[in-house]
Design a protein around this motif. Structure first.
Motif, PDB file in Angstrom:
ATOM      1  N   LYS A 140       0.824  -1.211   0.000  1.00 54.34           N
ATOM      2  CA  LYS A 140       0.000   0.000   0.000  1.00 54.34           C
ATOM      3  C   LYS A 140       0.860   1.263   0.000  1.00 54.34           C
ATOM      4  N   LYS A 168      -5.259  -2.715  -5.627  1.00 54.62           N
ATOM      5  CA  LYS A 168      -6.169  -1.669  -6.119  1.00 54.62           C
ATOM      6  C   LYS A 168      -5.494  -0.303  -6.069  1.00 54.62           C
ATOM      7  N   THR A 169      -4.603  -0.116  -5.087  1.00 57.19           N
ATOM      8  CA  THR A 169      -3.928   1.180  -4.960  1.00 57.19           C
ATOM      9  C   THR A 169      -2.491   1.150  -5.469  1.00 57.19           C
ATOM     10  N   ASN A 170      -1.853   0.011  -5.422  1.00 57.27           N
ATOM     11  CA  ASN A 170      -0.469  -0.102  -5.895  1.00 57.27           C
ATOM     12  C   ASN A 170      -0.491  -0.429  -7.381  1.00 57.27           C
ATOM     13  N   ARG A 171      -0.007   0.490  -8.183  1.00 56.22           N
ATOM     14  CA  ARG A 171      -0.016   0.329  -9.641  1.00 56.22           C
ATOM     15  C   ARG A 171       1.337  -0.084 -10.210  1.00 56.22           C
TER      16      ARG A 171
END
Length: 176
Positions: A140, A168-171
């Motif tokens: 995260k 979902k947040t780590n791209r």
């Protein structure tokens, strides 16, 4: 044997359970990037701890391949501590060891502050839900890691859900 032009001198001594010494000379024009392939040995926790101690001061190791070495949680914890201060290791391969949840938790803590590690291979390490949840928390905030291999562990539904939420947040990470 012809020496690569970028490497002037590298020697490695290892006495399992006692000490590890890595000696190298940097190029006149800058630092070298060194790969240490130590796979399929029996360095275990003692050897990993000695390597970790060396990594705290030796600043040219970019890739450390320790797969299939019987490294357990204590060895993983030592390596994690080294990663908190080492700013050159970009790839750490721990495939086929026994780090378990405790080792994964320690590595997760290191990932929260480490800004150089891009590849972490934890394939076949007896990591379960607790280890996966810790790694998910680290993902995260970590934006450096691009490859995380968690194949053939013991991650169940709870660990998978935690990892899915983190992704979902780590791209940047490409989880395997």
């Amino acid at each position: 044997m012809k020496r690569p032009p970028h490497l002037r001198k590298l020697s490695f001594e290892m006495v399992i359970g006692t000490t590890v010494r890595i000696h190298g000379e940097k190029l006149e024009t800058g630092s070298t990037e060194t790969t240490l392939y130590l796979w399929n040995n029996s360095i275990a926790d003692n050897g990993a701890q000695a390597l970790a101690k060396a990594l705290k001061t030796y600043s040219t190791v970019a890739t450390l391949d320790l797969h299939n070495n019987s490294i357990g949680p204590d060895g993983a914890k030592a390596l994690a501590e080294a990663l908190k201060t080492n700013s050159t290791v970009a790839t750490l391969n721990l495939h086929g060891n026994k780090i378990g949840d405790d080792g994964a938790k320690a590595l997760a803590e290191a990932l929260k502050t480490n800004s150089t590690l891009t590849t972490l291979n934890l394939f076949l390490n007896s990591i379960g839900d607790d280890g996966a949840k810790a790694l998910a928390e680290a993902l995260k905030t970590n934006s450096t890691l691009t490859t995380l291999n968690l194949r053939s562990n013991s991650i169940g539904p709870d660990g998978a859900k935690a990892l899915a939420e983190a992704l979902k947040t780590n791209r940047t990470v490409n989880a395997k």
